[in-house]
Design a protein around this motif. Structure first.
Motif, short mmCIF file in Angstrom:
data_model
loop_
_atom_site.label_atom_id
_atom_site.label_comp_id
_atom_site.label_asym_id
_atom_site.label_seq_id
_atom_site.Cartn_x
_atom_site.Cartn_y
_atom_site.Cartn_z
N UNK A 1 27.45 46.99 38.81
CA UNK A 1 28.65 46.93 37.73
C UNK A 1 29.79 46.93 38.01
N UNK A 2 30.05 47.85 38.94
CA UNK A 2 31.35 48.30 39.20
C UNK A 2 32.10 47.24 40.05
N UNK A 3 31.42 46.40 40.78
CA UNK A 3 31.97 45.02 41.58
C UNK A 3 32.48 44.07 40.46
N UNK A 4 31.21 43.88 39.57
CA UNK A 4 31.72 42.89 38.67
C UNK A 4 32.90 43.20 37.59
N UNK A 5 33.09 44.48 37.35
CA UNK A 5 34.20 44.83 36.57
C UNK A 5 35.47 44.79 37.28
N UNK A 6 35.48 44.94 38.64
CA UNK A 6 36.75 45.04 39.48
C UNK A 6 37.07 43.56 39.51
N UNK A 7 36.06 42.64 39.65
CA UNK A 7 36.41 41.03 39.94
C UNK A 7 36.72 40.56 38.49
N UNK A 8 36.18 41.08 37.38
CA UNK A 8 36.34 40.65 36.17
C UNK A 8 37.87 40.98 35.54
N UNK A 9 38.17 42.41 35.78
CA UNK A 9 39.40 43.08 35.58
C UNK A 9 40.60 42.52 36.20
N UNK A 10 40.42 42.17 37.51
CA UNK A 10 41.58 41.57 38.13
C UNK A 10 41.69 40.14 37.70
N UNK A 11 40.85 39.35 37.67
CA UNK A 11 41.06 37.93 37.06
C UNK A 11 41.37 37.84 35.83
N UNK A 12 41.11 39.00 34.80
CA UNK A 12 41.68 39.04 33.61
C UNK A 12 43.02 39.47 33.53
N UNK A 13 43.50 40.14 34.24
CA UNK A 13 44.92 40.59 34.13
C UNK A 13 45.90 39.71 34.96
N UNK B 1 38.39 44.19 47.68
CA UNK B 1 37.69 43.00 46.93
C UNK B 1 36.61 42.73 47.65
N UNK B 2 36.60 42.06 48.82
CA UNK B 2 35.55 41.76 49.49
C UNK B 2 34.35 42.58 49.82
N UNK B 3 34.61 43.91 49.95
CA UNK B 3 33.35 44.71 50.07
C UNK B 3 32.91 44.90 48.61
N UNK B 4 33.32 44.98 47.75
CA UNK B 4 32.89 45.03 46.22
C UNK B 4 31.89 43.69 45.95
N UNK B 5 32.40 42.82 46.30
CA UNK B 5 31.73 41.40 46.14
C UNK B 5 30.41 41.51 46.98
N UNK B 6 30.51 41.94 48.19
CA UNK B 6 29.26 42.10 49.21
C UNK B 6 28.34 43.11 48.39
N UNK B 7 28.82 44.17 47.92
CA UNK B 7 28.09 45.24 47.11
C UNK B 7 27.20 44.65 46.22
#
Length: 256
Positions: free
Chosen positions: A132-144, A161-167
């Protein structure tokens, strides 16, 4: 007293199954909403914007228009980035709803003792929170980035970013294995949600999209549409999961 305890236990189980069904239904709806937003965003690029390009204009396939990863040099197309960002955040809610639905069901096996069962539940919670944290980071950054019209923070990818996507990838695979026996449809939904990770995006642009729409020197046409389709497939799997919960409640049958 034993009869009363058994009756109370059965009543609790029925209540948990009903709640599980509602959460699974909520997950289905949220994933469908996420899919819809992703689809609209992809059509903005591959249909609306593509239709405005002339023979001398930069190709719509150029990486500069990749709103899934708006790095340095990214050029926004309509509100595609905002739609994708919002869809990923909604997808997080869908994942959390599905997690609650699965965890309310009885354990898939009675072989493990109480301590082991609790330990597995803790691991599941940690995995869900990490994904959930990984998707939130990705979604939040893209939204901003979409709201500002410029890349925001994605350039620090190697550090965060990349470590969170791996997670997200590893976490979803692990959840699919954990949930596969308790509610197979939930495990399948996790597999399809991998399509929204970086690994899924790369698979879409270099393998799946070219298979249907042809190869490209940059981003294959309708790559983000393929990603959206994976979310739709996850929603369908979640719907089957809701159906399975109802069937088990009606039959009073424990998972195999």
């Amino acid at each position: 007293m034993l009869g009363l305890n058994e009756t109370g236990g059965y009543a609790r189980e029925v209540r948990f199954r009903k709640t599980s069904f509602l959460f699974m239904l909520a997950a289905t709806v949220l994933l469908l909403v996420s899919f819809t937003l992703q689809l609209i965003a992809s059509l903005q690029r591959w249909v609306t914007f593509s239709g405005t390009r002339g023979t001398t204009d930069r190709s719509v396939e150029d990486h500069a228009y990749d709103y899934f990863l708006p790095f340095e040099g990214w050029e926004p197309i309509g509100n595609a980035a905002q739609l994708l960002g919002a869809s990923l955040l909604i997808q997080v809610l869908g994942l959390l709803a599905m997690a609650l639905a699965v965890m309310l069901l009885p354990a898939a096996s009675k072989v493990f003792g109480r301590a082991a069962t609790v330990g597995i539940a803790v691991v599941e919670v940690v995995l869900v929170l990490l994904v959930a944290a990984a998707f939130t980071l990705h979604g939040g950054l893209v939204l901003v980035a979409g709201l500002n019209g410029t890349p925001t923070g994605l350039e620090i990818g190697p550090g965060v970013f990349w470590p969170m996507l791996l997670v997200a990838l590893v976490g979803l695979v692990a959840l699919a294995l954990f949930w596969g026996n308790r509610l197979p449809a939930a495990g399948v939904a996790c597999v399809f949600l991998i399509g929204s990770t970086m690994a899924g995006y790369l698979l879409a642009t270099y393998m799946v999209a070219p298979l249907f729409f042809g190869m490209s020197h940059d981003t294959a046409r309708f790559t983000e549409t393929v990603v959206a389709a994976s979310t739709a497939a996850a929603a369908v799997a979640a719907a089957f999961g809701a159906r399975d919960v109802v069937r088990r409640a009606a039959a009073r049958v424990e998972p195999a």
